[in-house]
Design a protein around this motif. Structure first.
Motif, PDB file in Angstrom:
ATOM      1  N   THR A 113       1.932  -3.173  48.512  1.00 54.59           N
ATOM      2  CA  THR A 113       1.983  -4.052  49.700  1.00 54.59           C
ATOM      3  C   THR A 113       1.346  -3.343  50.897  1.00 54.59           C
ATOM      4  OG1 THR A 113       4.283  -3.338  49.938  1.00 54.59           O
ATOM      5  CG2 THR A 113       3.941  -5.552  49.117  1.00 54.59           C
ATOM      6  N   ALA A 114       1.583  -2.025  51.004  1.00 54.43           N
ATOM      7  CA  ALA A 114       0.983  -1.278  52.122  1.00 54.43           C
ATOM      8  C   ALA A 114      -0.535  -1.248  51.970  1.00 54.43           C
ATOM      9  CB  ALA A 114       1.546   0.140  52.168  1.00 54.43           C
ATOM     10  N   ASP A 115      -0.992  -1.161  50.724  1.00 57.61           N
ATOM     11  CA  ASP A 115      -2.439  -1.132  50.466  1.00 57.61           C
ATOM     12  C   ASP A 115      -3.102  -2.425  50.947  1.00 57.61           C
ATOM     13  OD1 ASP A 115      -4.742   0.105  49.264  1.00 57.61           O
ATOM     14  OD2 ASP A 115      -4.630  -1.470  47.740  1.00 57.61           O
ATOM     15  N   ARG A 116      -2.319  -3.496  51.025  1.00 55.94           N
ATOM     16  CA  ARG A 116      -2.872  -4.778  51.492  1.00 55.94           C
ATOM     17  C   ARG A 116      -2.699  -4.955  52.996  1.00 55.94           C
ATOM     18  NH1 ARG A 116      -1.981  -4.829  46.408  1.00 55.94           N
ATOM     19  NH2 ARG A 116      -3.070  -6.228  44.968  1.00 55.94           N
ATOM     20  N   GLY A 117      -2.393  -3.870  53.669  1.00 53.52           N
ATOM     21  CA  GLY A 117      -2.364  -3.898  55.130  1.00 53.52           C
ATOM     22  C   GLY A 117      -1.036  -4.317  55.735  1.00 53.52           C
TER      23      GLY A 117
END
Ligand SMILES: Cc1cc2nc3c(=O)[nH]c(=O)nc-3n(C[C@H](O)[C@H](O)[C@H](O)COP(=O)(O)OP(=O)(O)OC[C@H]3O[C@@H](n4cnc5c(N)ncnc54)[C@H](O)[C@@H]3O)c2cc1C
Length: 419
Positions: A25-29
């Motif tokens: 989820t963090a990788d998706r901003g």
């Protein structure tokens, strides 16, 4: 620049499920926080997996041991060598790889225990023991088997997988020259009187030199086989082969709910990992499944938030991604398979696995994957039934008329087979 005091997503629990979803989820901003009892979180369990079930090569490399040809031994000491690589996960390496991905996405870490979650139209609030309340648009419960933050109105005594395992230095070879026993159902070590006893198997790994991981396992039972009985069985098994245990480095007690009822859906807290029923009812495994599914679930949450969906709708979209209708039906089929296995005595269970591992590898692998379509899963089950010996067919047929199996079938037939 100061960070907002409210997260997009707050993940509770730092096991394989929590860390993989936080990273994705963090990788998706998204602005993501993880609340776990310690940092880095403790991963006390010994994990194994099929190598081809990892989502990517970097995570698949987080292993301490690799066995290209695991062996299955049946009750009558006949054996089958599998052409599918099995690995022992290097917990520290996998955990560090996921934490590294979380750092890349700027995930914020908080240590502590979540006490409860309350919801408002805008989001959710998590109370921590002796600490400030945390706010998020969506809270994810990744607290593992029996985790307590999700609502569930269904109640049923779950079938439990139980096991007693040791990592030990052995004099003599408990695996008789093999590198890994995925399942050893040999009963040569048991007294005659135990011939109709509940079956358990040895899950064994040669770790190099004189070191072995040896675990006596009851695949599933309701009520569970007590750990002490499994410990005694492991001792008998080793004594019968004149294996002497010299040093015990670790002892492991396993207790995995195999068929917990799914949490109520949709609810405002999203569940991910073992807490939300993602353990495979045939194996008790969930680690690589969580690693694989994290990407789809994170994608659905990111899309939902990017659309400006309400907090309620984000949770709804998240549940749809964790448990799409198709996978719920596949799970029903796996639960039916579990009900059938619970009925089998030692000899019929051994015939079952003989027939199972004689299926094409692609079939038995698909059945064990949990992500297969219900139609494909049903086809594999029917193929197995067609090939099963008469005693097994009789048990499967009679199990189909038990109240719990009927309940599962009623929920399945119209949708799975006629779709
Ligand atoms: C002994 C054992 C061996 C297993 N072996 C395998 C295997 O070989 N392969 C496999 O695929 N599966 C295995 N499983 C089954 C399953 O995959 C594991 O239970 C796995 O750890 C589940 O991962 P998870 O991230 O969902 O939960 P967990 O790994 O249990 O992580 C949950 C985390 O949440 C934390 N937590 C709980 N409550 C709170 C709270 N209120 N606030 C904050 N944090 C909280 C816990 O401390 C824990 O760190 C095994 C299970 C056991 C018990």
């Amino acid at each position: 620049m100061s960070r907002p005091s409210r997260f997009d997503i707050l993940v509770i629990g730092g096991g394989p499920a929590g860390l993989s979803l936080a990273a994705e989820t963090a990788d998706r901003g998204l602005d993501v926080g993880v609340l776990a009892p310690s940092h880095p979180p403790e991963w006390p369990n010994n994990y194994g997996a099929w190598r081809d079930t990892f989502p990517d090569d970097e995570l698949a490399a987080c292993t301490s041991h690799t066995w290209p040809h695991p062996v299955v031994v049946f009750e009558d000491d006949t054996r089958r060598t599998l052409d599918r690589t099995y690995v022992r996960i290097d917990n520290e390496a996998l955990r560090e790889a996921l934490i590294e991905r979380c750092h890349g996405g700027d995930v914020r870490w908080m240590t502590g225990w979540a006490e409860d979650v309350r919801h408002t139209p805008e989001g959710s609030k998590v109370s921590r023991r002796d600490d400030e309340t945390l706010k998020a648009r969506l809270v994810v419960d990744a607290t593992g088997p029996g985790g307590g933050l999700l609502e569930s109105t269904a109640s049923r005594e779950p079938a439990l997988q139980t096991a007693h395992g040791i990592v030990a230095r052995c004099e003599g070879d408990p695996l008789a020259g093999d590198a890994m026993h995925f399942m050893n159902y040999s009963r040569a070590h048991l007294p005659e009187t135990a011939s109709d006893d509940v079956p358990s198997f040895l899950y064994g790994m040669h770790l190099g030199g004189e070191w072995y991981f040896l675990e006596e396992t009851r695949l599933a039972d309701r009520p569970p086989l007590p750990a002490e009985r499994l410990e005694t069985r492991l001792e008998h098994r080793l004594q019968s082969k004149s294996i002497e245990i010299h040093d015990v480095l670790e002892t492991e007690h396993v207790s995995i709910p195999m068929d917990p009822p799914l949490p109520d859906r949709p609810q405002r807290t999203l569940g991910f990992g073992a807490t939300s029923g993602m353990v495979h009812p045939a194996s008790g495994f969930s680690v690589t499944r969580s690693l694989r599914r994290a990407s789809d679930v994170a994608g659905a949450l990111a899309d939902s938030m990017a659309r400006g969906a309400s907090a309620r709708q984000v949770a709804r979209d998240g549940w749809e991604a964790v448990w799409p209708r198709e996978l719920c039906r596949t799970r029903q089929l796996h639960l039916f398979g579990l009900e059938m296995m619970l009925e089998l005595d030692a000899s019929t269970l051994s015939s079952f696995f003989q027939a199972f591992f004689e299926l094409p590898e692609s079939d038995w692998s698909t059945y064990l994957s949990a992500d297969a379509s219900p139609a494909e899963t049903a086809r594999i089950m029917l193929t197995l039934f067609g090939r099963a010996p008469f005693s097994l067919k009789r048990t499967i047929t009679s199990t189909s008329f038990s109240p719990s199996a009927q309940h599962l079938i009623d929920g399945l037939l119209p949708s799975t087979l006629l779709d």
